[in-house]
Design a protein around this motif. Sequence first.
Motif, PDB file in Angstrom:
ATOM      1  N   UNK A  34      15.625 -27.616  19.572  1.00 12.81           N
ATOM      2  CA  UNK A  34      15.593 -26.168  19.826  1.00 12.81           C
ATOM      3  C   UNK A  34      16.850 -25.451  19.309  1.00 12.81           C
ATOM      4  N   UNK A  35      18.065 -25.965  19.587  1.00 10.73           N
ATOM      5  CA  UNK A  35      19.229 -25.300  19.013  1.00 10.73           C
ATOM      6  C   UNK A  35      19.193 -25.280  17.494  1.00 10.73           C
ATOM      7  N   UNK A  36      18.661 -26.363  16.914  1.00  9.57           N
ATOM      8  CA  UNK A  36      18.545 -26.423  15.457  1.00  9.57           C
ATOM      9  C   UNK A  36      17.662 -25.299  14.930  1.00  9.57           C
ATOM     10  N   UNK A  37      16.536 -25.056  15.611  1.00 10.49           N
ATOM     11  CA  UNK A  37      15.624 -24.027  15.151  1.00 10.49           C
ATOM     12  C   UNK A  37      16.227 -22.628  15.321  1.00 10.49           C
TER      13      UNK A  37
ATOM     14  N   UNK B  95       6.361 -36.171  17.328  1.00  9.37           N
ATOM     15  CA  UNK B  95       6.671 -36.803  16.048  1.00  9.37           C
ATOM     16  C   UNK B  95       6.935 -35.757  14.965  1.00  9.37           C
ATOM     17  N   UNK B  96       6.062 -34.750  14.912  1.00  5.36           N
ATOM     18  CA  UNK B  96       6.211 -33.684  13.907  1.00  5.36           C
ATOM     19  C   UNK B  96       7.512 -32.924  14.142  1.00  5.36           C
ATOM     20  N   UNK B  97       7.784 -32.633  15.406  1.00  3.71           N
ATOM     21  CA  UNK B  97       9.002 -31.888  15.757  1.00  3.71           C
ATOM     22  C   UNK B  97      10.251 -32.665  15.358  1.00  3.71           C
ATOM     23  N   UNK B 103      14.562 -33.123   8.977  1.00  7.01           N
ATOM     24  CA  UNK B 103      14.582 -32.460   7.673  1.00  7.01           C
ATOM     25  C   UNK B 103      15.614 -31.322   7.668  1.00  7.01           C
ATOM     26  N   UNK B 104      15.573 -30.509   8.739  1.00  5.67           N
ATOM     27  CA  UNK B 104      16.517 -29.378   8.820  1.00  5.67           C
ATOM     28  C   UNK B 104      17.948 -29.893   8.873  1.00  5.67           C
ATOM     29  N   UNK B 105      18.144 -30.944   9.651  1.00  6.67           N
ATOM     30  CA  UNK B 105      19.490 -31.502   9.795  1.00  6.67           C
ATOM     31  C   UNK B 105      20.037 -31.977   8.440  1.00  6.67           C
TER      32      UNK B 105
END
Lengths: 143, 212
Positions: A34-37, B95-97, B103-105
């Motif tokens: 959540x913090x990442x998003x 799993x998707x989350x 990926x974002x990281x």
Amino acid sequence: MQLLSLRKANKSPLTKLEWLVIGVVAVACLRLAIPNFFELRTRAADASAYAVYEEVKDFLMTSASNSQSLPTALVFNQSGPGSLPSPFSKITLSNNVKISYIVSLHYPGFFDLTSFEVTHLYGDKRYRLVSVNNRITEQVLEK
Amino acid sequence: MNLPAEKIEPEEIGAQEPKGDPVSSSDSKVSAPSDSSVIQPALAESEQQIRDLLAKTRGQSLSKARILQPPQQVERKQLIRFSRLLQSDLFLAVLVLTALNAFIYIRYSGSSVTALSLKEANAALKENVGDDYKYLEPVSDFLNYHGEFSSEDSPEFQSSLKRFREKIAFLGTDPSELFLSSEFFRKNQGLYWSKRLSQSVTDPTQAILDRK
């Protein structure tokens, strides 16, 4: 009664323990995610600013290494989208990226000073390069 | 639900066992014990045997009617349960989350550098540049100014430019014909000035001699 309750419980494909493990894993993942998003937009904006920073840096450093003496120039407050003024017209700014300043002072045989700063409208960082007589300092500053 | 009075506790069942492991014993494989009131632990090898035992123990506490199944069947049940777990919506969502988060990281790991305050950054810059820091003095206003120089007529810009020209003159360069506010052009809501300097204009020795 016990049989009935067991049969009812067995209707679920998973046991209570399995549900509990899934719940714990899900909560742990959400706490990380959540913090990442929430920071996604800011981080994407900073990444965009950093890409422009690298482009400007490459342009200036390549020009310096090719012994093409850059003209002395002062550039202030350039916001994208659009290309920068001469002599940096090869550099194109993406949307909402801003170059706060480019100071390029070349006094042949005396001193060379190059500095610029790139930021993004939605970012929370400023990327700064300061080069004095080819001594380069790269910094990330708070906005 | 009332339990039959003739039923006995598991400890008693164990006490009636002749010898050895009931699971490995060949006698224990018999699905129907001789004494119908006692539910013996038994190894059910087929679906039919399981059904028979279930029918026999219907209406009784399951804790007392233990049906031992061969390991293959237990593993198969666990496998089915595990495959159901993998197919559950919640598991897939998690799993998707997690994948998206990873990926974002990774995608933005380059931009996740700790930012310095302006004061810290300037101190680090001074330390890194050393004696050449004096060349930064004229442009310190530009480096530290947080506003926007959108017009050459703005008071902030005029005062910063004035200080810049004064300070650069102390370095031995002649700014009399350089960096005039009238020579600035506007583009992209900002200002720029550009000129290629010749050796004669920027010769510091000559400039110092001229000042004397």
